[in-house]
Design a protein around this motif. Structure first.
Motif, PDB file in Angstrom:
ATOM      1  N   GLY A 180       0.903  -1.397   0.316  1.00 56.93           N
ATOM      2  CA  GLY A 180      -0.139  -0.082  -0.074  1.00 56.93           C
ATOM      3  C   GLY A 180       1.095   1.288   0.013  1.00 56.93           C
ATOM      4  O   GLY A 180       0.411   2.613  -0.274  1.00 56.93           O
ATOM      5  N   TYR A 181       2.263   0.760  -0.176  1.00 55.08           N
ATOM      6  CA  TYR A 181       2.666   2.292  -0.391  1.00 55.08           C
ATOM      7  C   TYR A 181       4.039   2.215  -0.824  1.00 55.08           C
ATOM      8  O   TYR A 181       4.429   1.244  -1.842  1.00 55.08           O
ATOM      9  CB  TYR A 181       3.486   2.592   1.290  1.00 55.08           C
ATOM     10  CG  TYR A 181       2.384   2.475   2.524  1.00 55.08           C
ATOM     11  CD1 TYR A 181       2.259   3.822   2.832  1.00 55.08           C
ATOM     12  CD2 TYR A 181       1.659   2.102   3.661  1.00 55.08           C
ATOM     13  CE1 TYR A 181       1.574   3.898   4.063  1.00 55.08           C
ATOM     14  CE2 TYR A 181       1.168   1.929   4.248  1.00 55.08           C
ATOM     15  CZ  TYR A 181       0.717   3.225   4.046  1.00 55.08           C
ATOM     16  OH  TYR A 181      -0.161   3.957   5.795  1.00 55.08           O
ATOM     17  N   GLU A 182       3.826   3.740  -1.055  1.00 60.87           N
ATOM     18  CA  GLU A 182       5.673   3.263  -2.911  1.00 60.87           C
ATOM     19  C   GLU A 182       7.043   3.717  -1.893  1.00 60.87           C
ATOM     20  O   GLU A 182       7.168   4.183  -0.530  1.00 60.87           O
ATOM     21  CB  GLU A 182       5.473   4.597  -3.203  1.00 60.87           C
ATOM     22  CG  GLU A 182       4.270   4.822  -3.848  1.00 60.87           C
ATOM     23  CD  GLU A 182       4.299   6.203  -5.226  1.00 60.87           C
ATOM     24  OE1 GLU A 182       5.289   6.259  -5.826  1.00 60.87           O
ATOM     25  OE2 GLU A 182       3.298   6.359  -4.562  1.00 60.87           O
ATOM     26  N   ALA A 183       7.855   3.442  -2.450  1.00 65.72           N
ATOM     27  CA  ALA A 183       9.517   3.330  -1.452  1.00 65.72           C
ATOM     28  C   ALA A 183       9.623   5.154  -0.836  1.00 65.72           C
ATOM     29  O   ALA A 183      10.418   5.096   0.177  1.00 65.72           O
ATOM     30  CB  ALA A 183      10.619   3.201  -2.959  1.00 65.72           C
ATOM     31  N   ASP A 184       9.160   5.818  -1.725  1.00 59.25           N
ATOM     32  CA  ASP A 184       8.920   6.868  -1.295  1.00 59.25           C
ATOM     33  C   ASP A 184       8.477   7.413  -0.153  1.00 59.25           C
ATOM     34  O   ASP A 184       9.183   8.366   1.155  1.00 59.25           O
ATOM     35  CB  ASP A 184       8.838   8.125  -2.149  1.00 59.25           C
ATOM     36  CG  ASP A 184       9.196   8.240  -2.968  1.00 59.25           C
ATOM     37  OD1 ASP A 184      10.067   7.872  -3.816  1.00 59.25           O
ATOM     38  OD2 ASP A 184       9.150   9.468  -3.677  1.00 59.25           O
ATOM     39  N   ASP A 186      21.166   9.884   4.738  1.00 58.14           N
ATOM     40  CA  ASP A 186      21.941  10.454   3.163  1.00 58.14           C
ATOM     41  C   ASP A 186      20.653   9.912   2.273  1.00 58.14           C
ATOM     42  O   ASP A 186      19.768   8.062   2.655  1.00 58.14           O
ATOM     43  CB  ASP A 186      22.575  10.513   3.095  1.00 58.14           C
ATOM     44  CG  ASP A 186      23.973  11.099   3.584  1.00 58.14           C
ATOM     45  OD1 ASP A 186      23.175  12.471   3.472  1.00 58.14           O
ATOM     46  OD2 ASP A 186      24.881  11.133   3.768  1.00 58.14           O
ATOM     47  N   ILE A 187      19.876  10.687   1.952  1.00 57.08           N
ATOM     48  CA  ILE A 187      18.767   9.873   0.813  1.00 57.08           C
ATOM     49  C   ILE A 187      19.422   9.732  -0.770  1.00 57.08           C
ATOM     50  O   ILE A 187      19.554  10.389  -0.943  1.00 57.08           O
ATOM     51  CB  ILE A 187      17.359  10.452   0.107  1.00 57.08           C
ATOM     52  CG1 ILE A 187      16.946  10.382   1.526  1.00 57.08           C
ATOM     53  CG2 ILE A 187      16.468   9.677   0.052  1.00 57.08           C
ATOM     54  CD1 ILE A 187      15.661  11.678   2.410  1.00 57.08           C
ATOM     55  N   VAL A 188      19.450   8.638  -1.500  1.00 61.07           N
ATOM     56  CA  VAL A 188      19.806   8.010  -2.482  1.00 61.07           C
ATOM     57  C   VAL A 188      19.213   8.194  -3.453  1.00 61.07           C
ATOM     58  O   VAL A 188      18.562   6.896  -3.622  1.00 61.07           O
ATOM     59  CB  VAL A 188      21.393   7.537  -2.893  1.00 61.07           C
ATOM     60  CG1 VAL A 188      21.272   7.408  -3.937  1.00 61.07           C
ATOM     61  CG2 VAL A 188      21.860   7.375  -1.792  1.00 61.07           C
ATOM     62  N   THR A 189      18.831   9.245  -4.900  1.00 61.00           N
ATOM     63  CA  THR A 189      17.595   9.119  -5.355  1.00 61.00           C
ATOM     64  C   THR A 189      18.073   9.535  -6.789  1.00 61.00           C
ATOM     65  O   THR A 189      18.484  11.064  -6.679  1.00 61.00           O
ATOM     66  CB  THR A 189      16.099   9.037  -5.304  1.00 61.00           C
ATOM     67  OG1 THR A 189      14.925   8.813  -5.789  1.00 61.00           O
ATOM     68  CG2 THR A 189      16.510  10.675  -3.960  1.00 61.00           C
ATOM     69  N   THR A 201       9.334   8.091   6.583  1.00 63.28           N
ATOM     70  CA  THR A 201       8.907   7.332   7.481  1.00 63.28           C
ATOM     71  C   THR A 201      10.443   6.889   8.518  1.00 63.28           C
ATOM     72  O   THR A 201      10.338   7.374   9.354  1.00 63.28           O
ATOM     73  CB  THR A 201       8.311   5.931   7.365  1.00 63.28           C
ATOM     74  OG1 THR A 201       6.714   6.229   7.335  1.00 63.28           O
ATOM     75  CG2 THR A 201       7.819   5.292   9.073  1.00 63.28           C
ATOM     76  N   LEU A 202      11.164   6.000   7.689  1.00 57.80           N
ATOM     77  CA  LEU A 202      12.154   6.151   7.817  1.00 57.80           C
ATOM     78  C   LEU A 202      13.397   7.348   8.373  1.00 57.80           C
ATOM     79  O   LEU A 202      13.967   7.490   9.232  1.00 57.80           O
ATOM     80  CB  LEU A 202      13.710   5.395   7.174  1.00 57.80           C
ATOM     81  CG  LEU A 202      13.080   3.847   6.717  1.00 57.80           C
ATOM     82  CD1 LEU A 202      13.504   3.289   5.543  1.00 57.80           C
ATOM     83  CD2 LEU A 202      13.290   2.820   8.260  1.00 57.80           C
ATOM     84  N   THR A 203      13.725   8.454   7.598  1.00 59.40           N
ATOM     85  CA  THR A 203      14.010   9.408   8.048  1.00 59.40           C
ATOM     86  C   THR A 203      13.596  10.604   9.084  1.00 59.40           C
ATOM     87  O   THR A 203      13.869  10.884   9.372  1.00 59.40           O
ATOM     88  CB  THR A 203      13.777  10.829   6.654  1.00 59.40           C
ATOM     89  OG1 THR A 203      14.350  10.045   4.984  1.00 59.40           O
ATOM     90  CG2 THR A 203      14.220  11.736   6.913  1.00 59.40           C
ATOM     91  N   GLN A 253      12.044  16.674  -0.834  1.00 60.02           N
ATOM     92  CA  GLN A 253      11.001  17.948   0.371  1.00 60.02           C
ATOM     93  C   GLN A 253      11.411  17.468   1.616  1.00 60.02           C
ATOM     94  O   GLN A 253      11.385  18.210   2.124  1.00 60.02           O
ATOM     95  CB  GLN A 253       9.549  17.018  -0.094  1.00 60.02           C
ATOM     96  CG  GLN A 253       8.744  15.365  -0.279  1.00 60.02           C
ATOM     97  CD  GLN A 253       7.816  15.100   0.139  1.00 60.02           C
ATOM     98  OE1 GLN A 253       6.930  15.255   1.188  1.00 60.02           O
ATOM     99  NE2 GLN A 253       7.590  14.786  -1.440  1.00 60.02           N
ATOM    100  N   LEU A 254      12.440  15.985   1.643  1.00 62.82           N
ATOM    101  CA  LEU A 254      12.754  15.708   3.187  1.00 62.82           C
ATOM    102  C   LEU A 254      14.287  16.440   3.248  1.00 62.82           C
ATOM    103  O   LEU A 254      14.243  16.320   4.583  1.00 62.82           O
ATOM    104  CB  LEU A 254      12.681  14.842   3.145  1.00 62.82           C
ATOM    105  CG  LEU A 254      11.371  13.247   2.440  1.00 62.82           C
ATOM    106  CD1 LEU A 254      11.994  12.285   2.268  1.00 62.82           C
ATOM    107  CD2 LEU A 254      10.518  13.912   3.487  1.00 62.82           C
ATOM    108  N   VAL A 255      14.580  17.033   2.565  1.00 57.12           N
ATOM    109  CA  VAL A 255      15.878  17.653   2.842  1.00 57.12           C
ATOM    110  C   VAL A 255      15.741  18.853   4.259  1.00 57.12           C
ATOM    111  O   VAL A 255      14.530  19.409   4.130  1.00 57.12           O
ATOM    112  CB  VAL A 255      16.950  19.166   1.707  1.00 57.12           C
ATOM    113  CG1 VAL A 255      17.422  20.205   1.931  1.00 57.12           C
ATOM    114  CG2 VAL A 255      16.415  17.916   0.738  1.00 57.12           C
ATOM    115  N   ASP A 256      16.348  18.591   5.304  1.00 52.51           N
ATOM    116  CA  ASP A 256      16.423  19.628   6.128  1.00 52.51           C
ATOM    117  C   ASP A 256      17.385  19.155   6.820  1.00 52.51           C
ATOM    118  O   ASP A 256      18.398  18.730   7.607  1.00 52.51           O
ATOM    119  CB  ASP A 256      15.306  18.803   7.098  1.00 52.51           C
ATOM    120  CG  ASP A 256      14.813  19.428   8.590  1.00 52.51           C
ATOM    121  OD1 ASP A 256      15.884  19.927   8.696  1.00 52.51           O
ATOM    122  OD2 ASP A 256      13.940  19.400   9.114  1.00 52.51           O
ATOM    123  N   ASP A 257      18.445  20.881   6.546  1.00 50.47           N
ATOM    124  CA  ASP A 257      19.509  21.454   7.633  1.00 50.47           C
ATOM    125  C   ASP A 257      19.828  21.154   8.781  1.00 50.47           C
ATOM    126  O   ASP A 257      20.403  20.288   8.976  1.00 50.47           O
ATOM    127  CB  ASP A 257      20.266  22.369   6.742  1.00 50.47           C
ATOM    128  CG  ASP A 257      20.597  22.351   5.468  1.00 50.47           C
ATOM    129  OD1 ASP A 257      20.622  21.293   4.565  1.00 50.47           O
ATOM    130  OD2 ASP A 257      21.422  23.551   5.381  1.00 50.47           O
TER     131      ASP A 257
END
Length: 301
Positions: free
Chosen positions: A115-119, A134-137, A124-126, A144-148
């Motif tokens: 019911g969910y995509e890898a995104d 680090d998200i490799v994609t 959720t893990l992030t 949208q998940l970037v957060d310094d």
């Protein structure tokens, strides 16, 4: 380190010649390319944890119910039960089970949720992570998940994974004029034909960025529609007003989930293969000796 696995094996498939084949003639270019990608990432970045995030459902019904056009152009076969079949190159689809078997044999965590995509798994893990991520994609949606402040970056492959664009807030602001959450608002305003998202007619990337700069976020833009003092042009006001039904549902479709019910798993980067005999058997069966050897060497402390 979180891998958007399908994004990476698609890149491998198109980046590694289809002349790379198993002894029986089966193409294994995506398999070899992905294993080499992972080996290079481990070698260059030495993550403590590594998770291969999978698309258990590439087009979740809950997203389709909100926006029926979502990825509709990529449906190859509609099914009565379970996810529709995605239009995938004929010589790529048979490689996916080999990729999954290889990841399992090495002991690299592989996580997908029905019911969910890898995104969504990545989101959720992030959200749950207590340290840097680090998200490799190759998918810009995950910007949208970037957060310094929380040390969340996207590593976007430019050429293989040896050359990665390190996407942080400074890069996003220079390129798009937004931060991570702002990128989701920009994407839904602009639309994305590759995902079947219509966007708001007449509002492209630059206009969306200007509106977000002026009004802060999507909620601010919607409030401006009804504010006669706002500086929206008559055309912008009309088009945004006509798009209210889309704007009401698009955030749930575009924003990745952060509440996926994840299974228990061990994310730790393996230092040796979990099932060395199976790794050897896969290498022999599919002619992957070189890639397997390179990844094994990269995993060593």
């Amino acid at each position: 380190m979180l891998l958007d696995t399908a994004s990476l094996y698609y890149r491998a498939y198109f980046g590694v010649p289809d002349s790379v084949k198993a002894p029986d003639g089966t193409p294994v270019n995506a398999v070899r390319g992905l294993l080499d990608f992972i080996g290079r990432l481990v070698q260059d970045h030495r993550p403590d944890d590594l998770v291969a995030c999978m698309d258990a459902d590439w087009r979740p019904q809950w997203r389709v119910e909100l926006i029926p056009s979502y990825k509709a152009h990529r449906v190859a076969v509609e099914t009565e039960i379970g996810p529709d079949l995605e239009d995938t190159p004929d010589t790529l689809a048979p490689q996916v089970p080999i990729i999954e078997a290889a990841l399992d044999a090495f002991g690299i965590a592989r996580v997908g949720v029905a019911g969910y995509e890898a995104d969504d798994v990545i989101g959720t893990l992030t959200d749950r992570a207590s340290g840097p991520v680090d998200i490799v994609t190759g998918d810009r949606d995950l910007y949208q998940l970037v957060d310094d402040a929380r040390e969340r970056r996207v590593l976007y492959p430019l050429k293989g994974v040896g050359t990665l664009q390190v996407t942080d807030e400074a890069w996003l602001r220079e390129k798009y004029g937004v931060d991570g959450p702002g990128y989701a608002d920009l994407a839904l305003l602009r639309g994305d034909p590759s995902d079947g998202l219509p966007g708001v007619p007449g509002i492209g990337e630059k206009t969306a960025a200007k509106l977000l700069d002026a009004y802060g976020n999507l909620a601010g833009i919607i409030a401006a529609i009804d504010d006669p003092r706002s500086r929206l042009t008559a055309t912008q006001r009309k088009r945004l007003d006509e798009s209210r039904p889309y704007l009401a549902v698009a955030p749930k479709v575009v924003k990745v989930a952060s509440d996926v019910p994840l299974p228990d798993f061990d994310p730790a980067l393996p230092r040796v293969a979990a099932q060395p005999d199976l790794v050897d058997a896969l290498a022999h069966r599919w002619g992957l000796g070189g890639a397997v050897s390179r990844l094994s060497s990269a995993l060593l402390p």
